[in-house]
Structure formats: C-alpha cells, structure tokens
Design a protein around this motif. Sequence first.
Motif, short mmCIF file in Angstrom:
data_model
loop_
_atom_site.label_atom_id
_atom_site.label_comp_id
_atom_site.label_asym_id
_atom_site.label_seq_id
_atom_site.Cartn_x
_atom_site.Cartn_y
_atom_site.Cartn_z
N GLY A 39 0.78 -1.22 0.00
CA GLY A 39 0.00 0.00 0.00
C GLY A 39 0.82 1.28 0.00
N ARG A 40 2.14 1.17 0.02
CA ARG A 40 2.99 2.36 0.05
C ARG A 40 3.76 2.49 -1.26
N ASP A 97 0.24 6.55 -3.25
CA ASP A 97 0.44 5.94 -1.94
C ASP A 97 -0.90 5.78 -1.22
N GLY A 98 -1.06 4.64 -0.53
CA GLY A 98 -2.32 4.35 0.14
C GLY A 98 -2.25 4.29 1.65
N ARG A 99 -1.13 4.73 2.25
CA ARG A 99 -0.98 4.56 3.70
C ARG A 99 -2.01 5.36 4.50
N GLY A 127 -3.67 9.79 -1.40
CA GLY A 127 -2.45 10.36 -1.93
C GLY A 127 -2.42 11.87 -1.99
N ALA A 128 -3.44 12.53 -1.45
CA ALA A 128 -3.47 14.00 -1.41
C ALA A 128 -2.48 14.52 -0.38
N GLY A 478 -12.75 -2.29 3.96
CA GLY A 478 -11.39 -1.78 4.05
C GLY A 478 -10.36 -2.76 4.54
N ASP A 479 -10.75 -3.89 5.09
CA ASP A 479 -9.78 -4.75 5.73
C ASP A 479 -8.67 -5.21 4.79
N GLY A 480 -9.03 -5.53 3.56
CA GLY A 480 -8.03 -6.05 2.63
C GLY A 480 -7.18 -5.00 1.99
N ALA A 481 -7.47 -3.72 2.24
CA ALA A 481 -6.73 -2.65 1.57
C ALA A 481 -5.79 -1.91 2.50
N ARG A 482 -5.82 -2.23 3.77
CA ARG A 482 -4.99 -1.47 4.71
C ARG A 482 -3.54 -1.89 4.61
#
Length: 482
Positions: A39-40, A97-99, A127-128, A478-482
């Motif tokens: 996710g980063r 980035d998705g952190r 990513g903002a 959201g669990d699978g995307a964290r």
Amino acid sequence: MYIGVDIGTSLTKAVAFDADGREAGTEAVSTRLLHPAPGRVEQDADEVFASVGTVVGRLTARLSGPVRLLALTGQGDGLWLLDDQGRPTRPALSWMDGRAAGLIRRWEAAGVPDEVFRATGNTLFPGAPAALLAWLDAEEPEELDRAATAGYCKDMVFQRLTGVRATDPSDASLPFGGGPDGYSSAALRATGLEHRAGLLAPVHDGPPAAPLSTAGAELVGLPAGTPVTSGPFDLPACARGSGVRRPGDGMVIIGTTLACQVAREKAQTTGEPSGMSLATGGGAYLRAMPAMVGTAGLDWALRTTGHGIGDLEGLLAESPPGARGVHMLPYLAPSGERAPFVDPFARGEISGLSLHHGPADVVRALCEGIAYAARHCLEAAGLDGDLVLCGGGSRSPLWVEVFSGVMGVPVTLEAGAQVGARGAVLAGLAAVGEPVDEQAWTRAPRTAAPAPEPVRLYEEGYRRYRAHLEAVRPLWAGDGAR
C-alpha cells in the motif's frame, strides 16, 4: 527554441518546440516507483531530479538554436519533503500511496472532506498532500520537523534549478485552495494542519519564474540566466496544451490514470464532494475528475491474459462492442478511487464471464469500463462543449472508437504527443511576457465520430455500469486494503 519538461510518475520527458509550436525533438528517461511496504508507493527525489538533467542535457546537445525558456510541469499531489535548499529529507510519497486510507475513512466519519470541499472545491484521497501530511504528523512527526518544505514534484526541481521556493495556483489548489490569496485557513483547520502551514511554499499568481542558477546550468547544460518557469502541474498543463480554455470544453488524458477535465469559470463547492477545482490564474478554473483508473489497469489486464501492449488492437478487434456480455468495474488502484466519487477501498469487479469467453473479451470489457468511468467523470464535471482526447491510450484507434461511442459525440484527437510539455511552455511564455499564438500552437484537426449502433449499445452499457457501481459500493470493505 523552448523546452518543456514533463516530470511524470514513471517517465521524465523533455520536448523542444520551435516558435510556431512544432515539436523539434524529444528525450525521455524512466524513473522508478518504490514499494517499501504493501500500500505504500514512494520515489527517490534525487533520482527524479537527476532525470531532468539527463533529458534536457541530451536534448540541448542536438538542438541547433538557442533555448529561450525552460518550462517545468509534472505529476501533482503526493508529498515531497525538502530541506531549505530543496533537497529531499526522505523519499517522496507518491500520489499513488495508500498509507492514509484509514485516516481518510476517519475523516469521512468526522465530516472533514465535506468541510474541505465547501472551502476549496477539492476532495481528499489517500495520496493527497493533506492526507499524507496528517498521516506523517501523527505517525512520524520527526519527518516533518526536519523539513523546510512540504511541496510538489515540479517545485522541487524548480527550487534546485533556481534557488527559489515557490509554487503555482494549480498545485497549491490541492487541497488547500491556493491562488493569489494563498492557502485556505478553513481547509488547514479542518485537516488539523494549521501548525504545519509554514511547510507550504509561497503561492504565485501564475507559474513562478526565475533565472537558471549556475548550479542548475551545470545540471541541464543551458546557460545560467535562462528563464525557468514552474507550472501548471500536469493536468492543467495538458488542458492548456490542448487548447481547452472555453468554459464547458473538456478533455480526457488516457494515461496511467484517467484525467478528465472541464474548463469552468469558478470553483465548484456545492453538491456531492468529488474531484478538484484547479486554479489556473486570472480567476479561471478547471473542474478536474482524475480517476485512478487508466492504462495501468490495461497493463494489468494484458499481463494477466498473457499479452502485451502490441496486442491491444488485435484483441479489441477480436471482441465486439459489449465484450460479448462481459462487464468490468475498472477500480484496480491500491489506493481506491478519487473521482467522480471518493472511496479509498474501491475495487474492481468482472461480471458476465462464462467458459465461452476469452482474453479478448476481458481486455475489451476493461477498455469499455474505463470509457464508462470517463463519461461518469465528465458528466460530473459539467461537460457541455467540445471534447479532446490525448495520452498514450489515444494512440489506439479502436480504443478511441470505444471512447467516442460511449460519449456519443465526435472527439478531437490531439495532434501532438506532448501536450503537457506544450502547455507548460505556453504558460511559461505568458509568465515571462513573451507573446505567442496559442490557437495556432494547439490546433488539433483530427476527429473521430461514433457509429450509431455502438452508441446505442454503449448507452445501455453505461446504464448497467452505473447500476453495477451503485450496487457494489456498499460491499467494499477496508480490511483487505490497509
């Protein structure tokens, strides 16, 4: 000669233009995306800066005439932490980035995105800059404490070439509402970042302009004192380079992401929060819907089915419009979607598959899904005028036919390949006071008109796409995307 430099997410390009706007030479070099953890997505800012020197140096070495302007544009959003000399203090955080996805969800529950949108016309996504700044402020505050600037890609390059710390209205718009009056205190307060406002660079009323320093001259191979400008960033630069200036006219950049934009007379701060209102100077705006879908998803589909980009035309020809009943929601970005809705956990879906389908149907279904997403974005942005297509995806004649059929109107195909660099040069010439015939520079004579039968079929397909999207959105977790 004038040189425009487009510092993209994975490719840096330098393009030379003559006095009539004709492309006189191009150089490009790839840069890396780093994935330090799931996710980063990060970039080596020094590598990106060096890539500018490489492409400009190679290009100027084979130009016959003097270079009168070096104009910069590049990727927007993300977070580039710099010291007081413009050098990186850590790897840059990409707009991909998705952190901060979890932070966005908490902000949504607290109404923060709505507050920011009402103040600036801009929405928040992982990513903002605001989300990444707030995430670092909470998780790694020491990274912000030792930085002098939390800036943007092109502005990092501009500072190191000229010594000037500045940004333009378009980059400053995201999401803090930049412009001649600076940043929105309401947006800073809503995101809890008032105490970090000093990290934001001063906002100019147009592209900042400054002479090339001696150190910068050594990097790019141009004489010290050559005018350098910074901005607008790649989305509004492409709009300007395509001639999109009249309110209601729009464009789609079929690139890594799907950048949809419509010229507007003011920022859009009402309705459902979505998209971006990009200040372009002089009180004008672009209503941008930069969806996270695009050619990155196409690359995935081709790779997954054992094909390459050279196979695209053959695959689209093999599967008819409608992909034999296969449908796809194209939300494949790890950080979710940001336009025309915001959901950091948006995910793709394929439906209608059977043993009778093959790779061509899957690829066409994705291409059609991306075109449906473009229509959704353009409708939300208020398109009611002419439409221009550009970007790498527009080089596929059959995919252009899909876009034209889905939109139901003729589309203009940008004649030149490097519209972002051209837009940066046009904005730069205006900033340094050099007159230019923008209409001549941006004339694009080619058009593609849709056939009636595909228009009818795609109209039904678009209704199904919207219904599918609304049905599945409550199921995204959201669990699978964290």
